[in-house]
Design a protein around this motif. Structure first.
Motif, mmCIF file in Angstrom:
data_model
loop_
_atom_site.group_PDB
_atom_site.id
_atom_site.type_symbol
_atom_site.label_atom_id
_atom_site.label_comp_id
_atom_site.label_asym_id
_atom_site.label_seq_id
_atom_site.Cartn_x
_atom_site.Cartn_y
_atom_site.Cartn_z
ATOM 1 N N GLY A 62 62.822 2.293 19.675
ATOM 2 C CA GLY A 62 63.699 3.551 18.820
ATOM 3 C C GLY A 62 63.163 4.892 19.863
ATOM 4 O O GLY A 62 64.098 5.666 19.523
ATOM 5 N N THR A 63 62.312 4.870 20.492
ATOM 6 C CA THR A 63 61.807 6.027 21.171
ATOM 7 C C THR A 63 62.695 6.147 22.456
ATOM 8 O O THR A 63 63.299 5.024 23.058
ATOM 9 N N SER A 64 62.699 7.271 23.134
ATOM 10 C CA SER A 64 63.309 7.509 24.338
ATOM 11 C C SER A 64 62.368 7.606 25.548
ATOM 12 O O SER A 64 61.069 8.176 25.081
ATOM 13 N N VAL A 65 62.501 7.098 26.709
ATOM 14 C CA VAL A 65 61.625 7.264 27.948
ATOM 15 C C VAL A 65 62.472 7.836 29.144
ATOM 16 O O VAL A 65 63.423 7.346 29.492
ATOM 17 N N LYS A 66 61.578 8.706 29.593
ATOM 18 C CA LYS A 66 62.320 9.336 31.126
ATOM 19 C C LYS A 66 61.414 8.842 32.003
ATOM 20 O O LYS A 66 60.459 9.182 32.107
ATOM 21 N N ILE A 67 62.112 8.703 33.232
ATOM 22 C CA ILE A 67 61.362 7.851 34.387
ATOM 23 C C ILE A 67 61.977 8.944 35.389
ATOM 24 O O ILE A 67 63.065 9.327 35.870
ATOM 25 N N GLU A 68 61.054 9.603 36.583
ATOM 26 C CA GLU A 68 61.265 10.429 37.501
ATOM 27 C C GLU A 68 61.280 9.574 38.916
ATOM 28 O O GLU A 68 60.473 8.900 38.902
ATOM 29 N N CYS A 69 62.105 9.995 39.769
ATOM 30 C CA CYS A 69 62.187 9.535 41.115
ATOM 31 C C CYS A 69 62.398 10.765 42.199
ATOM 32 O O CYS A 69 63.397 11.474 41.853
ATOM 33 N N ARG A 70 61.548 11.076 42.919
ATOM 34 C CA ARG A 70 61.391 12.003 43.699
ATOM 35 C C ARG A 70 61.389 11.562 45.156
ATOM 36 O O ARG A 70 60.484 10.579 45.755
ATOM 37 N N SER A 71 62.245 11.939 46.043
ATOM 38 C CA SER A 71 62.063 11.686 47.396
ATOM 39 C C SER A 71 61.185 12.859 48.053
ATOM 40 O O SER A 71 61.301 14.171 47.859
ATOM 41 N N LEU A 72 59.904 12.619 48.505
ATOM 42 C CA LEU A 72 58.995 13.556 49.023
ATOM 43 C C LEU A 72 59.117 14.273 50.266
ATOM 44 O O LEU A 72 58.869 15.275 50.550
ATOM 45 N N ASP A 73 59.620 13.469 51.157
ATOM 46 C CA ASP A 73 59.733 14.247 52.586
ATOM 47 C C ASP A 73 61.254 14.161 53.270
ATOM 48 O O ASP A 73 61.211 14.349 54.352
ATOM 49 N N PHE A 74 62.201 14.017 52.363
ATOM 50 C CA PHE A 74 63.358 14.030 52.862
ATOM 51 C C PHE A 74 64.614 14.322 51.898
ATOM 52 O O PHE A 74 63.983 14.278 50.549
ATOM 53 N N GLN A 75 65.556 14.609 51.995
ATOM 54 C CA GLN A 75 66.614 15.097 50.949
ATOM 55 C C GLN A 75 67.456 14.140 50.812
ATOM 56 O O GLN A 75 68.136 13.400 51.821
ATOM 57 N N ALA A 76 67.587 13.592 49.611
ATOM 58 C CA ALA A 76 68.632 12.452 49.337
ATOM 59 C C ALA A 76 69.776 12.932 48.490
ATOM 60 O O ALA A 76 69.607 13.125 47.154
ATOM 61 N N THR A 77 70.890 12.644 48.958
ATOM 62 C CA THR A 77 72.055 12.990 48.365
ATOM 63 C C THR A 77 72.395 11.855 47.383
ATOM 64 O O THR A 77 73.020 12.001 46.339
ATOM 65 N N THR A 78 71.864 10.777 47.792
ATOM 66 C CA THR A 78 72.061 9.326 46.950
ATOM 67 C C THR A 78 70.738 8.882 46.401
ATOM 68 O O THR A 78 69.983 8.447 47.590
ATOM 69 N N MET A 79 70.929 8.548 45.071
ATOM 70 C CA MET A 79 69.586 7.777 44.665
ATOM 71 C C MET A 79 70.185 6.729 43.926
ATOM 72 O O MET A 79 71.301 6.619 43.166
#
Lengths: 117, 108
Positions: A16-33
């Motif tokens: 019943g709870t919500s969970v957030k997951i983060e995704c980061r590109s560390l050394d490049f720019q990502a227009t698409t994930m």
């Protein structure tokens, strides 16, 4: 180069709870994930494609109201599992593609193990 | 619909015993064939991209080759640390499609 991080690596939550997951590109720019789900001994199942500044494109059978995706910047996308239930328990992996379109490789994060009690 | 089939599903090798993993594919408009290595509980690690038939790429004990219908990942004199699941994927016009992988176990 081409490092993708994910946070958290492991999360246990109550039903019943919500969970957030983060995704980061560390050394490049990502227009698409991309967001994938992986079941034991199964291949990666694409859930949705996330483009910076626009709405995510969900694969057939994936509930967009349950799996909320936000791609607010060229280096960050988030997946929120809303009102999680035990059947949502899985290994969630994100990947990012460099904004250089000529290279189609995806670089993956280390994954997030979600367990819903 | 793009399809990727990997064989064998599992492979057990003695240390030093060379072998090959197969990836058969059908895709409308190949925009890259990718090999990844995945260790248990971790995300896939990028190994190679191949774009056209006849292309080959090498990295340490691994060599990937590509034809119009399949790709091979050759492992020469493998070591126990090469044990992992190897995933093949094809990039089409719309998205990347993954195979189910070959689980490789290298025994000392």
């Amino acid at each position: 180069g081409a490092v993708v991080s994910q946070h958290p690596s492991r999360v246990i939550c109550k039903s019943g709870t919500s969970v957030k997951i983060e995704c980061r590109s560390l050394d490049f720019q990502a227009t698409t994930m991309f967001w994938y789900r992986q079941f034991p001994k199964k291949s990666l199942m694409l859930m949705a494609t996330s483009n910076e500044g626009s709405k995510a494109t969900y694969e057939q059978g994936v509930e967009k109201d349950k799996f909320l995706i936000n791609h607010a910047s060229l280096t960050l996308s988030t997946l929120t599992v809303t009102s999680a239930h035990p059947e949502d328990s899985s290994f969630y992996i994100c990947s990012a593609r460099d904004r250089d379109w000529s290279n189609n490789e995806q670089f993956f994060g280390p994954g997030t193990r979600l367990t819903v009690l | 619909e793009d399809q990727v089939t990997q064989s064998p599903e599992a492979l057990r090798l003695q240390e030093g015993e060379s072998s090959s993993l197969n990836c058969s594919y059908t895709v409308s408009g190949l925009r890259g064939l990718f090999w990844y290595r995945q260790d248990p509980g971790k995300g896939p690690e990028f190994l190679f991209t191949l774009y056209s038939a006849g292309e080959e790429k090498e990295k340490e004990r691994l060599k990937a080759t590509l034809t119009k219908k399949e790709s091979f990942l050759h492992i020469t004199a493998p070591k126990p640390e090469d044990s992992a699941t190897y995933l093949c994927a094809v990039g089409g016009y719309q998205k990347v499609t993954f195979g189910t992988g070959t689980k490789l176990q290298v025994i000392p």
